[in-house]
Design a protein around this motif. Structure first.
Motif, PDB file in Angstrom:
ATOM      1  N   THR A  74      -4.816 -24.018  15.302  1.00  0.00           N
ATOM      2  CA  THR A  74      -4.487 -25.342  15.806  1.00  0.00           C
ATOM      3  C   THR A  74      -5.067 -25.567  17.201  1.00  0.00           C
ATOM      4  OG1 THR A  74      -2.368 -24.698  16.789  1.00  0.00           O
ATOM      5  CG2 THR A  74      -2.360 -25.276  14.482  1.00  0.00           C
ATOM      6  N   GLY A  75      -5.740 -26.701  17.348  1.00  0.00           N
ATOM      7  CA  GLY A  75      -6.338 -27.052  18.626  1.00  0.00           C
ATOM      8  C   GLY A  75      -7.830 -27.266  18.555  1.00  0.00           C
ATOM      9  N   GLY A  76      -8.502 -26.758  17.543  1.00  0.00           N
ATOM     10  CA  GLY A  76      -9.931 -27.002  17.385  1.00  0.00           C
ATOM     11  C   GLY A  76     -10.817 -25.922  17.963  1.00  0.00           C
ATOM     12  N   PRO A  77     -11.105 -24.843  17.205  1.00  0.00           N
ATOM     13  CA  PRO A  77     -12.007 -23.789  17.713  1.00  0.00           C
ATOM     14  C   PRO A  77     -13.409 -24.332  17.948  1.00  0.00           C
ATOM     15  CG  PRO A  77     -10.796 -23.059  15.762  1.00  0.00           C
ATOM     16  CD  PRO A  77     -10.572 -24.528  15.874  1.00  0.00           C
ATOM     17  N   SER A  78     -14.063 -23.836  18.967  1.00  0.00           N
ATOM     18  CA  SER A  78     -15.437 -24.253  19.269  1.00  0.00           C
ATOM     19  C   SER A  78     -16.399 -23.597  18.282  1.00  0.00           C
ATOM     20  CB  SER A  78     -15.813 -23.863  20.695  1.00  0.00           C
ATOM     21  OG  SER A  78     -17.197 -24.106  20.909  1.00  0.00           O
ATOM     22  N   HIS A  79     -16.955 -24.395  17.372  1.00  0.00           N
ATOM     23  CA  HIS A  79     -17.935 -23.869  16.422  1.00  0.00           C
ATOM     24  C   HIS A  79     -19.199 -23.403  17.126  1.00  0.00           C
ATOM     25  CE1 HIS A  79     -18.658 -28.113  17.084  1.00  0.00           C
ATOM     26  NE2 HIS A  79     -19.874 -28.025  16.573  1.00  0.00           N
ATOM     27  N   ILE A  80     -19.490 -24.029  18.259  1.00  0.00           N
ATOM     28  CA  ILE A  80     -20.712 -23.706  19.015  1.00  0.00           C
ATOM     29  C   ILE A  80     -20.664 -22.285  19.556  1.00  0.00           C
ATOM     30  CG2 ILE A  80     -22.111 -24.403  21.018  1.00  0.00           C
ATOM     31  CD1 ILE A  80     -20.746 -27.213  20.655  1.00  0.00           C
ATOM     32  N   ASP A  81     -19.468 -21.825  19.898  1.00  0.00           N
ATOM     33  CA  ASP A  81     -19.311 -20.524  20.547  1.00  0.00           C
ATOM     34  C   ASP A  81     -18.823 -19.429  19.605  1.00  0.00           C
ATOM     35  OD1 ASP A  81     -19.840 -21.406  23.384  1.00  0.00           O
ATOM     36  OD2 ASP A  81     -18.167 -22.730  22.882  1.00  0.00           O
ATOM     37  N   THR A  82     -18.690 -19.763  18.309  1.00  0.00           N
ATOM     38  CA  THR A  82     -18.194 -18.765  17.364  1.00  0.00           C
ATOM     39  C   THR A  82     -19.132 -18.553  16.179  1.00  0.00           C
ATOM     40  OG1 THR A  82     -16.852 -20.527  16.357  1.00  0.00           O
ATOM     41  CG2 THR A  82     -15.748 -19.050  17.938  1.00  0.00           C
ATOM     42  N   TRP A  83     -19.439 -19.636  15.446  1.00  0.00           N
ATOM     43  CA  TRP A  83     -20.144 -19.485  14.177  1.00  0.00           C
ATOM     44  C   TRP A  83     -21.458 -20.255  14.073  1.00  0.00           C
ATOM     45  CZ3 TRP A  83     -18.585 -15.636  11.338  1.00  0.00           C
ATOM     46  CH2 TRP A  83     -17.237 -15.252  11.327  1.00  0.00           C
ATOM     47  N   ASP A  84     -21.572 -21.401  14.722  1.00  0.00           N
ATOM     48  CA  ASP A  84     -22.746 -22.271  14.514  1.00  0.00           C
ATOM     49  C   ASP A  84     -23.766 -22.042  15.633  1.00  0.00           C
ATOM     50  OD1 ASP A  84     -24.421 -24.125  13.448  1.00  0.00           O
ATOM     51  OD2 ASP A  84     -23.133 -25.858  13.811  1.00  0.00           O
ATOM     52  N   TYR A  85     -24.505 -20.960  15.519  1.00  0.00           N
ATOM     53  CA  TYR A  85     -25.389 -20.526  16.607  1.00  0.00           C
ATOM     54  C   TYR A  85     -26.714 -21.283  16.570  1.00  0.00           C
ATOM     55  CZ  TYR A  85     -28.111 -17.409  19.617  1.00  0.00           C
ATOM     56  OH  TYR A  85     -28.895 -16.875  20.621  1.00  0.00           O
ATOM     57  N   LYS A  86     -27.083 -21.821  17.726  1.00  0.00           N
ATOM     58  CA  LYS A  86     -28.357 -22.496  17.899  1.00  0.00           C
ATOM     59  C   LYS A  86     -29.029 -21.928  19.160  1.00  0.00           C
ATOM     60  CE  LYS A  86     -28.148 -25.610  14.547  1.00  0.00           C
ATOM     61  NZ  LYS A  86     -26.770 -25.766  14.216  1.00  0.00           N
ATOM     62  N   PRO A  87     -29.944 -20.953  18.996  1.00  0.00           N
ATOM     63  CA  PRO A  87     -30.588 -20.343  20.173  1.00  0.00           C
ATOM     64  C   PRO A  87     -31.277 -21.359  21.079  1.00  0.00           C
ATOM     65  CG  PRO A  87     -31.100 -19.123  18.165  1.00  0.00           C
ATOM     66  CD  PRO A  87     -30.430 -20.385  17.737  1.00  0.00           C
ATOM     67  N   GLU A  88     -31.817 -22.441  20.489  1.00  0.00           N
ATOM     68  CA  GLU A  88     -32.561 -23.420  21.281  1.00  0.00           C
ATOM     69  C   GLU A  88     -31.683 -24.185  22.262  1.00  0.00           C
ATOM     70  OE1 GLU A  88     -31.879 -25.152  17.088  1.00  0.00           O
ATOM     71  OE2 GLU A  88     -32.355 -23.211  18.020  1.00  0.00           O
ATOM     72  N   LEU A  89     -30.345 -24.097  22.068  1.00  0.00           N
ATOM     73  CA  LEU A  89     -29.450 -24.785  22.992  1.00  0.00           C
ATOM     74  C   LEU A  89     -29.568 -24.235  24.412  1.00  0.00           C
ATOM     75  CD1 LEU A  89     -26.142 -25.275  20.952  1.00  0.00           C
ATOM     76  CD2 LEU A  89     -27.797 -27.009  21.633  1.00  0.00           C
ATOM     77  N   ARG A  90     -29.986 -22.990  24.537  1.00  0.00           N
ATOM     78  CA  ARG A  90     -30.116 -22.414  25.877  1.00  0.00           C
ATOM     79  C   ARG A  90     -31.231 -23.101  26.667  1.00  0.00           C
ATOM     80  NH1 ARG A  90     -26.445 -18.591  25.818  1.00  0.00           N
ATOM     81  NH2 ARG A  90     -26.047 -17.363  23.935  1.00  0.00           N
ATOM     82  N   LYS A  91     -32.176 -23.682  25.964  1.00  0.00           N
ATOM     83  CA  LYS A  91     -33.286 -24.362  26.642  1.00  0.00           C
ATOM     84  C   LYS A  91     -32.858 -25.708  27.227  1.00  0.00           C
ATOM     85  CE  LYS A  91     -36.587 -22.345  23.349  1.00  0.00           C
ATOM     86  NZ  LYS A  91     -37.593 -22.646  22.298  1.00  0.00           N
ATOM     87  N   ILE A  92     -31.793 -26.281  26.695  1.00  0.00           N
ATOM     88  CA  ILE A  92     -31.381 -27.609  27.172  1.00  0.00           C
ATOM     89  C   ILE A  92     -30.060 -27.538  27.949  1.00  0.00           C
ATOM     90  CG2 ILE A  92     -32.580 -28.804  25.301  1.00  0.00           C
ATOM     91  CD1 ILE A  92     -29.856 -29.112  23.916  1.00  0.00           C
ATOM     92  N   HIS A  93     -29.646 -26.338  28.296  1.00  0.00           N
ATOM     93  CA  HIS A  93     -28.398 -26.186  29.049  1.00  0.00           C
ATOM     94  C   HIS A  93     -28.471 -26.997  30.342  1.00  0.00           C
ATOM     95  CE1 HIS A  93     -24.743 -24.222  30.483  1.00  0.00           C
ATOM     96  NE2 HIS A  93     -25.346 -24.076  31.663  1.00  0.00           N
ATOM     97  N   GLY A  94     -27.465 -27.836  30.580  1.00  0.00           N
ATOM     98  CA  GLY A  94     -27.409 -28.664  31.781  1.00  0.00           C
ATOM     99  C   GLY A  94     -28.068 -30.016  31.639  1.00  0.00           C
TER     100      GLY A  94
END
Length: 490
Positions: A74-94
């Motif tokens: 309950t509360g909504g787990p972050s899929h981004i930080d657990t299961w749905d990995y997108k390496p390219e997200l590190r390039k657009i951080h910020g």
């Protein structure tokens, strides 16, 4: 004896005659009120066969699952930080989330006033596991060992963006309170092979995160007969409230008392035909039987040290998720068809790196233990395990983007759930999100579809399990279309 409690209009009806004729009706109403306030009782065995047997035409077809263990985060787990990995997200951080991606999405009041929406890369390292190289976050090291046994659904979505309507939606099929919960539907449709335990059991635990409220209506029966509501087991000496007899009352005396109360209830039912009277009879009988079955269920002293080690050290803490997982397995062994574990704290609006890690630590080892234990005991093949929350989290930061203080807001457009056991594909991933983990680009799965699939594995056609209420054929999947997600079925 047939009684007529309908008063016809009679201009000659005297006050004395009116009071005389109404006495029996008012007395019966008072009796019903008194019975409604009773907290412990037990009936004769006249009703339980129908109560525990479910509907005569169910299951609709051969089931893959005999039971469900639903792990509700309950509360909504972050899929981004657990299961749905997108390496390219590190390039657009910020970087600012493009308007074309956000696309005027309805957002919560907690971030609606933000002037900037900077993207936040995954806050943990990921690595590949299993035969198919499934990416799993470092904060789920034990669950990572199970990826060849589970099916990840990465394209789940919901219209709700706030906690109460969202968790009500996924549990009952609509966002408004008052409908029957999924466990109540299963109890109503299938009944239970175990007459000494409820057919729907709920347990609640909490992690270190923020703890929004949970309401008993989430496991309530709504418009269904009330014996189908979930029974909440608590930690401590009284797992079920009001179950124990008063001091000085032995079991034989209680039995005689309850048989007499049952006779009164039977007379009330013959006079008025209220089906809730039969419900009261069934509940009293169940309460009487639970007085002996529940203490044995909660006593883990018979578990071996090897079994306890599977679930991790928190198994010794009453009310912990680990301990609840062991009890869930014991309930599964005894045939209870629906067990739901609510684990609170998955609402990381701030300080996500610390709080999400703590949440995962509280469930990771126990889930590994639960599935491993089920497999060892031959229960995995006919037990459906479901894991998920009411929604996911946003790719953009909530609040100022700083080193370790930021969080993520609610996000219903896409999130990840998983299923395992009971005819579900193993080591499989279904659905895909865009490069921002923000929108679904392949195989969307609505929460109604997940519930339809859950019922399907139990041998239930979700369109045929209905209950007439307020002029409508109510069902768990609601009024909108829903489908079984055949692609994830083995």
């Amino acid at each position: 004896m047939t009684q007529n409690h309908t008063f016809m209009h009679d201009p000659q009806l005297s006050r004395r005659l009116l009071l005389n004729n109404s006495g029996r009706t008012l007395g019966a109403a008072a009796l019903a009120s008194l019975l409604a306030n009773e907290t412990t009782a037990a009936p004769s065995a006249a009703a339980p066969a129908a109560i525990n047997g479910g509907l005569p035409d169910l299951p609709h077809f051969a089931p893959k699952a005999k039971r469900v263990i639903y792990l509700m985060m309950t509360g909504g787990p972050s899929h981004i930080d657990t299961w749905d990995y997108k390496p390219e997200l590190r390039k657009i951080h910020g970087q600012e989330l493009p308007d074309s991606i956000r696309n005027e999405q309805r957002i919560t009041t907690m971030t609606s006033g933000q002037k900037a929406f900077p993207c936040v890369a995954p806050m943990f390292e990921f690595s590949q596991h299993g035969q198919n190289g499934t990416w799993v976050s470092e904060i789920l090291p034990h669950t990572a060992k199970l990826v060849d046994d589970i099916c990840l659904v990465k394209s789940v979505h919901t219209e709700a963006i706030n906690h109460d309507p969202a968790i009500t939606f996924i549990n009952t099929g609509v966002q408004q309170p008052g409908k029957a919960s999924m466990g109540a539907w299963v109890s109503y449709g299938l009944g239970s092979p175990n007459k000494n335990l409820p057919s729907y059991v709920v347990m609640i635990s909490k992690g270190p995160g923020q703890k929004q409220a949970l309401y008993s209506r989430l496991w309530g029966s709504g418009f269904l007969p009330s014996q189908h509501q979930g029974v909440a087991l608590r930690a401590g000496k009284s797992p079920v409230l009001y179950l124990n007899d008063p001091d000085g009352i032995d079991r034989a005396t209680r039995r005689r008392m309850l048989d007499r109360i049952a006779a009164i209830n039977q007379e009330t039912y013959r006079n008025f035909g209220d089906p809730e009277t039969l419900t009261r009879i069934a509940q009293y009988e169940m309460a009487f039987r639970m007085q002996t079955s529940v203490p044995g269920l909660m006593d883990l002293s018979t578990e071996t040290e090897n079994t306890k080690a599977l679930y991790g050290p928190e198994i010794e803490t009453p009310g912990s998720f680990a301990r609840n997982c062991v009890i869930a397995r014991r309930l599964a062994e005894q045939g209870v068809p629906f067990v739901q574990l609510f684990h609170r704290g998955w609402d990381q609006h701030g300080n996500l790196p610390k709080l999400l890690r703590g949440q995962c630590e509280s469930i990771d080892h126990p889930i590994y233990g639960l599935i491993t234990d089920l497999k060892q005991r031959g229960l995995f093949e006919d037990t459906l395990i479901v894991w998920g929350g009411e929604f996911g989290r946003t790719i953009y930061s909530q609040g100022t983007l700083t080193a370790d203080n930021h969080g993520r807001d609610h996000h219903g457009r896409c999130f990840t759930m998983w299923m395992a056991g009971a005819g579900i594909k193993r080591g499989f991933e279904f659905g895909k999100t865009d490069e921002y983990c923000y929108n679904i680009v392949e195989n969307p799965v609505h929460i109604r579809d997940m519930n339809a699939t859950l019922l399907h594995q139990l041998g239930i056609d979700h369109n045929r399990l209905t209950f007439r209420y307020q002029g409508l054929d109510q069902k768990l999947t609601g009024a909108e279309p829903a489908r079984v997600v055949d692609e994830i079925l083995a």
